[in-house]
Scaffold this active site. Structure first.
Site, short mmCIF file in Angstrom:
data_model
loop_
_atom_site.label_atom_id
_atom_site.label_comp_id
_atom_site.label_asym_id
_atom_site.label_seq_id
_atom_site.Cartn_x
_atom_site.Cartn_y
_atom_site.Cartn_z
N ASP A 133 -44.75 32.15 36.73
CA ASP A 133 -43.31 32.35 36.60
C ASP A 133 -42.70 31.24 35.75
OD1 ASP A 133 -40.78 33.77 38.01
OD2 ASP A 133 -40.40 31.62 37.85
N LYS B 212 -37.44 34.81 31.81
CA LYS B 212 -36.07 35.14 32.22
C LYS B 212 -35.10 34.93 31.06
CE LYS B 212 -37.27 33.24 36.72
NZ LYS B 212 -38.23 32.20 36.35
#
Length: 297
Positions: free
Chosen positions: A50, A84
């Site tokens: 992530d 993101k």
């Protein structure tokens, strides 16, 4: 059970490994550590990485992934990579260029999951999925009302596959979790071990989650560390958990979360630790009309 095999199916048919490795590094000198720790994480079995444009270390994390592909440890399709979209690129015409910029830094053809880092429109994200630049799209830090607005949107093409939020024993997000499960959206937990993750957000009055006496008592019962109990608690609730460490021993230790199970009465006791406490209140955004944390959940 083989930890690498533990995945949850997303509502678009793809699947996400339940334990993810977080790469957020607060300071410049930690970028090199991001690369080294990501390599260690892949070596010990992490397959879900992530990261984010905001973390400013996608080049280093990308290098780590590529080096592990080149040395034969993994293939690209073995890695589930999340990036993101940061708040400066929410205008529709900036979304795809922002993702393409991340992909160039990473030297990857696609990301497995692209999230809106803070509540905004989903339309331009859908186009990134159509173009094959992101396999799945999701959101981060959305409350129930904001998720509902997306789900009720006229002409919604792809439902978000997940909502990544702060979630730990002191903020167990049970109502948001129920809502997400009801709508086939997976909850992904960041800050799962509390203060350790956000040194900049704490002061001496901030409770240290891993020192909680109830948690520590349960850890002793299971002969596990408090961190492993806190992570196992989330996994058994059907949550995908992100953990971050620069310490090789801890990175290895986190993988042991699959070696034991918590009894239901201990799960209930841990439920009782919830105090709706945020380590990451995102105060810098609280004047924004879409600020998500004023609602109950």
């Amino acid at each position: 059970m083989n930890s690498k095999a533990q995945k949850m199916e997303l509502n678009d048919g793809h699947s996400i490994p339940v334990l993810g490795f977080g790469t957020y590094a607060t300071e410049e000198h930690l970028k090199k550590k991001s690369m080294d720790s990501t390599k260690i994480a892949i070596d010990v079995g992490f397959r879900h990485i992530d990261c984010s444009h905001f973390y400013q270390n996608e080049e280093e994390v990308g290098q780590a992934i590529r080096s592990k592909i080149e040395d034969g440890t993994v293939k690209r399709e073995d890695i589930f990579y999340t990036s993101k979209l940061w708040s400066t690129s929410h205008r529709p015409e900036l979304v795809r260029p922002s993702l393409e910029s991340s992909l160039r830094k990473l030297n990857l053809d696609y990301v497995d999951l692209y999230l809106i880092h803070f509540p905004v429109s989903l339309k331009a994200m859908e186009k990134c999925k159509d173009a094959g630049l992101a396999k799945s799209i999701g959101v981060s830090n959305f409350n129930r009302r904001q998720l509902e607005m997306i789900l009720n949107k006229q002409g919604l093409k792809y439902k978000p596959v997940c909502n990544q939020v702060e979630c730990h024993l002191y903020l167990n997000q049970s109502k948001l979790l129920d809502y997400c499960k009801m709508n086939d959206i997976i909850l992904v937990a960041y800050g799962a071990l509390g203060t350790q993750r956000y040194k900049t957000c704490v002061n001496e009055d901030t409770p240290v989650l891993l020192d909680d006496p109830v948690l520590c008592a349960i850890a002793r019962k299971y002969k596990q560390t408090p961190a492993l109990i806190a992570l196992r608690y989330q996994l058994q609730r059907g949550i995908v958990v992100l953990v971050k460490s620069f310490n090789e021993e801890r990175i290895r230790e986190n993988m042991q979360v699959f070696d034991f199970q918590l009894a239901s009465d201990h799960m209930k006791i841990l439920d009782g630790l919830n105090r709706n406490f945020r380590y990451f209140p995102a105060d810098m955004f609280n004047a924004h009309p879409s600020f998500p944390f004023f609602d109950e959940y």
